[in-house]
Design a protein around this motif. Structure first.
Motif, mmCIF file in Angstrom:
data_model
loop_
_atom_site.group_PDB
_atom_site.id
_atom_site.type_symbol
_atom_site.label_atom_id
_atom_site.label_comp_id
_atom_site.label_asym_id
_atom_site.label_seq_id
_atom_site.Cartn_x
_atom_site.Cartn_y
_atom_site.Cartn_z
ATOM 1 N N ALA A 22 0.843 -1.190 0.000
ATOM 2 C CA ALA A 22 0.000 0.000 0.000
ATOM 3 C C ALA A 22 0.882 1.245 0.000
ATOM 4 O O ALA A 22 1.935 1.282 0.630
ATOM 5 C CB ALA A 22 -0.912 0.005 1.219
ATOM 6 N N VAL A 23 0.454 2.257 -0.705
ATOM 7 C CA VAL A 23 1.197 3.514 -0.825
ATOM 8 C C VAL A 23 0.711 4.479 0.244
ATOM 9 O O VAL A 23 -0.502 4.659 0.429
ATOM 10 C CB VAL A 23 1.003 4.134 -2.223
ATOM 11 C CG1 VAL A 23 1.673 5.504 -2.306
ATOM 12 C CG2 VAL A 23 1.544 3.195 -3.291
ATOM 13 N N VAL A 24 1.641 5.090 0.963
ATOM 14 C CA VAL A 24 1.305 6.081 1.982
ATOM 15 C C VAL A 24 1.573 7.468 1.420
ATOM 16 O O VAL A 24 2.672 7.749 0.941
ATOM 17 C CB VAL A 24 2.143 5.876 3.264
ATOM 18 C CG1 VAL A 24 1.777 6.927 4.315
ATOM 19 C CG2 VAL A 24 1.933 4.473 3.827
ATOM 20 N N ARG A 25 0.559 8.343 1.467
ATOM 21 C CA ARG A 25 0.774 9.723 1.050
ATOM 22 C C ARG A 25 -0.052 10.669 1.896
ATOM 23 O O ARG A 25 -1.039 10.268 2.520
ATOM 24 C CB ARG A 25 0.472 9.918 -0.425
ATOM 25 C CG ARG A 25 -0.958 9.628 -0.855
ATOM 26 C CD ARG A 25 -1.113 10.018 -2.307
ATOM 27 N NE ARG A 25 -2.385 9.668 -2.883
ATOM 28 C CZ ARG A 25 -2.883 10.254 -3.973
ATOM 29 N NH1 ARG A 25 -2.193 11.208 -4.580
ATOM 30 N NH2 ARG A 25 -4.033 9.890 -4.481
ATOM 31 N N SER A 26 0.361 11.912 1.928
ATOM 32 C CA SER A 26 -0.309 12.918 2.742
ATOM 33 C C SER A 26 -1.642 13.314 2.124
ATOM 34 O O SER A 26 -1.818 13.317 0.891
ATOM 35 C CB SER A 26 0.584 14.152 2.868
ATOM 36 O OG SER A 26 -0.134 15.266 3.348
#
Length: 325
Positions: free
Chosen positions: A314-318
């Motif tokens: 999974a990609v974590v972004r703000s």
């Protein structure tokens, strides 16, 4: 899009970290919602100490809570005036203030949660309608009264094309599951900043670990991480919520053997946040492809890196990448 006076709101938040008040003027006539101004007002040390003392049983709590609530209302009003001034607006243009108050006890297992802040006094000081007491209806319906944000997360971040989790990194970490074909679920998954802040304040007299630099200087202690991760809260199924009633400096001390380097404890606490978030997503939000992170913890670069590693693929972004600061 120009601001619509019927859709301008002030939001006030003072959370589990008990550090101060975040205020915002938001224009809900815009899509996405547009922030017109923001302001931060730190709690005076004396008031912060009073609020923290109310999180545990003590003498004369009713009077102390009422007096602290009045003091909070004055600060909420000051923060409101400041943020409206920053936006170049007048109080009469604001439709309402949203202010849930300061939680001093959160005991959903006993059927109650307590917030102070005297919304009536806030309305009088500002001349603006105040919406408060957000948690009571959810508690009455059998919920936990927390977290507050899932309804907003649905409105702002739900996407029919992606299975997404919104991760709020406040004092406590909470998740909102936005999975296609499944009901929205929101729950607290464990500590975020609360333990990191408590440990650095105890050992270095600093309010928080800027960018996670102190945690980076240490090494996570595997046996300590295992002991902390075995707390029964982490194994509970949603709905669940928590706060300072459980996770505080005493909680840390109960898990220590006494010979740990203090920087290593900080590194372990950071690893605990990443581990508990990742485990909660794995257990209760399978198939998640994107994690949208928000809250003060987004500014901790070391924590975001740890989450990115632990939550892969999974990609974590703000949330800022999606237009919400």
């Amino acid at each position: 899009m120009s601001a619509d006076a019927g859709r301008l709101f002030v939001g006030l938040m003072s959370g589990t970290s008990v550090d101060g008040i975040d205020a915002i003027v938001a224009d809900f006539s815009a899509r996405p919602v547009r922030a017109l101004a923001s302001h931060y007002l730190a709690f005076p040390p004396e008031l912060r100490a009073r609020l923290l003392s109310l999180s545990v049983p003590g003498h004369d709590e009713i009077d102390r809570a009422a007096e602290a609530g009045l003091a909070l209302a004055e600060l909420y009003a000051e923060a409101t005036r400041s943020v409206i001034d920053k936006a170049g607006l007048e109080a009469r243009t604001i439709a309402a203030i949203g202010c849930h108050g300061q939680t001093i006890r959160h005991r959903p297992e006993r059927g109650y949660t307590v917030q102070i802040g005297n919304p009536a006094a806030l309305a009088e000081r500002t001349g603006i309608c105040v919406v408060a007491d957000f948690r009571a209806a959810d508690m009455a319906a059998g919920g936990q009264g927390a977290p507050l944000a899932p309804g907003f997360h649905v409105a702002m971040f739900a996407d029919p094309g992606i299975d997404r989790v919104v991760l709020n990194l406040g004092g406590i970490a909470n998740l909102t599951r936005l999975t296609r074909g499944s009901p929205v679920v929101g729950f607290d998954c464990g500590p975020a900043n609360i333990l990191l802040d408590a440990w650095i304040e105890r050992n270095r007299n600093e309010p928080f670990d800027r960018d996670g630099r102190w945690a980076r200087s240490g090494q996570a202690i595997a046996p300590l991480l295992a002991r902390m991760s075995s707390d029964p809260f982490f194994a509970l199924a949603p709905p669940k919520s928590t706060g300072r009633d459980l996770f505080d400096i005493r909680w840390i001390e109960r898990h220590l053997s006494g010979d740990e380097a203090v920087a290593d404890v900080q590194a372990t606490l950071l690893a605990l946040t990443a581990e508990s978030v990742a485990q909660a997503i794995q257990d209760h939000c399978p198939g998640t492809r994107e994690i949208v992170a928000c809250g003060g913890g987004v500014r901790n670069a070391a924590l975001l890196e740890a989450l990115g590693v632990r939550c892969a693929p999974a990609v974590v972004r703000s949330s800022a990448a999606l237009g919400i600061a």
